[in-house]
Design a protein around this motif. Sequence first.
Motif, PDB file in Angstrom:
ATOM      1  N   ASP A  35       0.827  -1.201   0.000  1.00 53.31           N
ATOM      2  CA  ASP A  35       0.000   0.000   0.000  1.00 53.31           C
ATOM      3  C   ASP A  35       0.860   1.249   0.000  1.00 53.31           C
ATOM      4  O   ASP A  35       1.942   1.289   0.579  1.00 53.31           O
ATOM      5  N   LYS A  36       0.337   2.275  -0.666  1.00 52.83           N
ATOM      6  CA  LYS A  36       0.996   3.571  -0.698  1.00 52.83           C
ATOM      7  C   LYS A  36       0.920   4.194   0.697  1.00 52.83           C
ATOM      8  O   LYS A  36      -0.106   4.079   1.374  1.00 52.83           O
ATOM      9  N   PRO A  37       1.973   4.872   1.176  1.00 55.78           N
ATOM     10  CA  PRO A  37       1.899   5.512   2.494  1.00 55.78           C
ATOM     11  C   PRO A  37       0.768   6.555   2.516  1.00 55.78           C
ATOM     12  O   PRO A  37       0.440   7.135   1.481  1.00 55.78           O
ATOM     13  N   SER A  38       0.207   6.782   3.689  1.00 49.78           N
ATOM     14  CA  SER A  38      -0.900   7.730   3.791  1.00 49.78           C
ATOM     15  C   SER A  38      -0.584   8.823   4.808  1.00 49.78           C
ATOM     16  O   SER A  38       0.336   8.704   5.615  1.00 49.78           O
ATOM     17  N   ILE A  39      -1.376   9.900   4.724  1.00 43.20           N
ATOM     18  CA  ILE A  39      -1.259  11.019   5.650  1.00 43.20           C
ATOM     19  C   ILE A  39      -2.627  11.310   6.244  1.00 43.20           C
ATOM     20  O   ILE A  39      -3.658  10.996   5.638  1.00 43.20           O
ATOM     21  N   ALA A  40      -2.649  11.909   7.419  1.00 43.63           N
ATOM     22  CA  ALA A  40      -3.897  12.292   8.074  1.00 43.63           C
ATOM     23  C   ALA A  40      -4.161  13.770   7.779  1.00 43.63           C
ATOM     24  O   ALA A  40      -3.276  14.610   7.938  1.00 43.63           O
ATOM     25  N   ILE A  41      -5.378  14.070   7.326  1.00 40.13           N
ATOM     26  CA  ILE A  41      -5.780  15.447   7.031  1.00 40.13           C
ATOM     27  C   ILE A  41      -7.195  15.673   7.553  1.00 40.13           C
ATOM     28  O   ILE A  41      -7.861  14.729   8.012  1.00 40.13           O
ATOM     29  N   GLU A  42      -7.665  16.893   7.452  1.00 38.82           N
ATOM     30  CA  GLU A  42      -9.045  17.237   7.773  1.00 38.82           C
ATOM     31  C   GLU A  42      -9.646  17.979   6.592  1.00 38.82           C
ATOM     32  O   GLU A  42      -8.944  18.682   5.864  1.00 38.82           O
ATOM     33  N   VAL A  43     -10.953  17.823   6.423  1.00 41.16           N
ATOM     34  CA  VAL A  43     -11.705  18.573   5.421  1.00 41.16           C
ATOM     35  C   VAL A  43     -12.880  19.208   6.151  1.00 41.16           C
ATOM     36  O   VAL A  43     -13.588  18.530   6.904  1.00 41.16           O
ATOM     37  N   VAL A  44     -13.079  20.526   5.955  1.00 43.09           N
ATOM     38  CA  VAL A  44     -14.151  21.237   6.660  1.00 43.09           C
ATOM     39  C   VAL A  44     -15.002  22.040   5.697  1.00 43.09           C
ATOM     40  O   VAL A  44     -14.525  22.511   4.661  1.00 43.09           O
ATOM     41  N   TYR A  45     -16.272  22.191   6.077  1.00 32.09           N
ATOM     42  CA  TYR A  45     -17.209  23.048   5.356  1.00 32.09           C
ATOM     43  C   TYR A  45     -18.177  23.599   6.381  1.00 32.09           C
ATOM     44  O   TYR A  45     -18.572  22.898   7.320  1.00 32.09           O
ATOM     45  N   ALA A  46     -18.561  24.870   6.208  1.00 33.34           N
ATOM     46  CA  ALA A  46     -19.466  25.479   7.181  1.00 33.34           C
ATOM     47  C   ALA A  46     -20.485  26.374   6.505  1.00 33.34           C
ATOM     48  O   ALA A  46     -20.179  27.087   5.555  1.00 33.34           O
ATOM     49  N   LEU A  47     -21.687  26.296   7.014  1.00 30.64           N
ATOM     50  CA  LEU A  47     -22.743  27.243   6.692  1.00 30.64           C
ATOM     51  C   LEU A  47     -22.956  28.080   7.943  1.00 30.64           C
ATOM     52  O   LEU A  47     -22.378  27.784   9.001  1.00 30.64           O
ATOM     53  N   ALA A  48     -23.781  29.092   7.869  1.00 35.74           N
ATOM     54  CA  ALA A  48     -24.018  29.936   9.039  1.00 35.74           C
ATOM     55  C   ALA A  48     -24.583  29.126  10.216  1.00 35.74           C
ATOM     56  O   ALA A  48     -24.225  29.356  11.368  1.00 35.74           O
ATOM     57  N   GLU A  49     -25.436  28.148   9.898  1.00 38.84           N
ATOM     58  CA  GLU A  49     -26.127  27.416  10.968  1.00 38.84           C
ATOM     59  C   GLU A  49     -25.534  26.049  11.319  1.00 38.84           C
ATOM     60  O   GLU A  49     -25.909  25.451  12.314  1.00 38.84           O
ATOM     61  N   ARG A  50     -24.629  25.550  10.498  1.00 37.72           N
ATOM     62  CA  ARG A  50     -24.021  24.253  10.818  1.00 37.72           C
ATOM     63  C   ARG A  50     -22.705  24.070  10.072  1.00 37.72           C
ATOM     64  O   ARG A  50     -22.472  24.701   9.046  1.00 37.72           O
ATOM     65  N   GLN A  51     -21.875  23.206  10.619  1.00 36.12           N
ATOM     66  CA  GLN A  51     -20.582  22.929  10.013  1.00 36.12           C
ATOM     67  C   GLN A  51     -20.235  21.458  10.187  1.00 36.12           C
ATOM     68  O   GLN A  51     -20.815  20.763  11.001  1.00 36.12           O
ATOM     69  N   LYS A  52     -19.267  21.016   9.387  1.00 41.12           N
ATOM     70  CA  LYS A  52     -18.844  19.617   9.441  1.00 41.12           C
ATOM     71  C   LYS A  52     -17.329  19.560   9.262  1.00 41.12           C
ATOM     72  O   LYS A  52     -16.774  20.186   8.373  1.00 41.12           O
ATOM     73  N   LEU A  53     -16.678  18.808  10.126  1.00 40.80           N
ATOM     74  CA  LEU A  53     -15.245  18.552  10.023  1.00 40.80           C
ATOM     75  C   LEU A  53     -15.063  17.051   9.923  1.00 40.80           C
ATOM     76  O   LEU A  53     -15.586  16.297  10.743  1.00 40.80           O
ATOM     77  N   LEU A  54     -14.342  16.622   8.895  1.00 36.91           N
ATOM     78  CA  LEU A  54     -14.092  15.201   8.684  1.00 36.91           C
ATOM     79  C   LEU A  54     -12.589  14.946   8.734  1.00 36.91           C
ATOM     80  O   LEU A  54     -11.815  15.674   8.111  1.00 36.91           O
ATOM     81  N   ARG A  55     -12.185  13.924   9.450  1.00 29.24           N
ATOM     82  CA  ARG A  55     -10.782  13.509   9.475  1.00 29.24           C
ATOM     83  C   ARG A  55     -10.619  12.347   8.514  1.00 29.24           C
ATOM     84  O   ARG A  55     -11.401  11.395   8.563  1.00 29.24           O
ATOM     85  N   LEU A  56      -9.614  12.440   7.646  1.00 27.50           N
ATOM     86  CA  LEU A  56      -9.397  11.419   6.628  1.00 27.50           C
ATOM     87  C   LEU A  56      -7.954  10.956   6.622  1.00 27.50           C
ATOM     88  O   LEU A  56      -7.052  11.697   7.006  1.00 27.50           O
TER      89      LEU A  56
END
Length: 106
Positions: free
Chosen positions: A2-23
């Motif tokens: 397997d190819k080596p991997s890295i840990a990152i985050e992806v985020v998106y936000a609206l005025a009333e809610r937001q989401k953060l995902l760790r990948l």
Amino acid sequence: MDKPSIAIEVVYALAERQKLLRLSVPVGTTVREAALRSGMQQFFPELDLQQAPLGIFGKTVSKPEERELVEGERVEIYRPLIADPKEVRKQRAAKAKAREEGDESA
């Protein structure tokens, strides 16, 4: 192997809610690829990840299809602007000037 991997985050936000995902993504993943891999559209169906402006830690990435991520970076998906910031400042300055001129005539 397997190819080596890295840990990152992806985020998106609206005025009333937001989401953060760790990948965990393969080394060499670009900013755009990470956004597409995130699955953020299942939380925000209206989101167009092919076209959305993207950034890393508050700085816009001009070529997200080319910029490769490194360990620990946070990809930010930006919303389209509702109003042009320059136009809003112009309008605010015009209102302030009108108020000042109104005070002088009193």
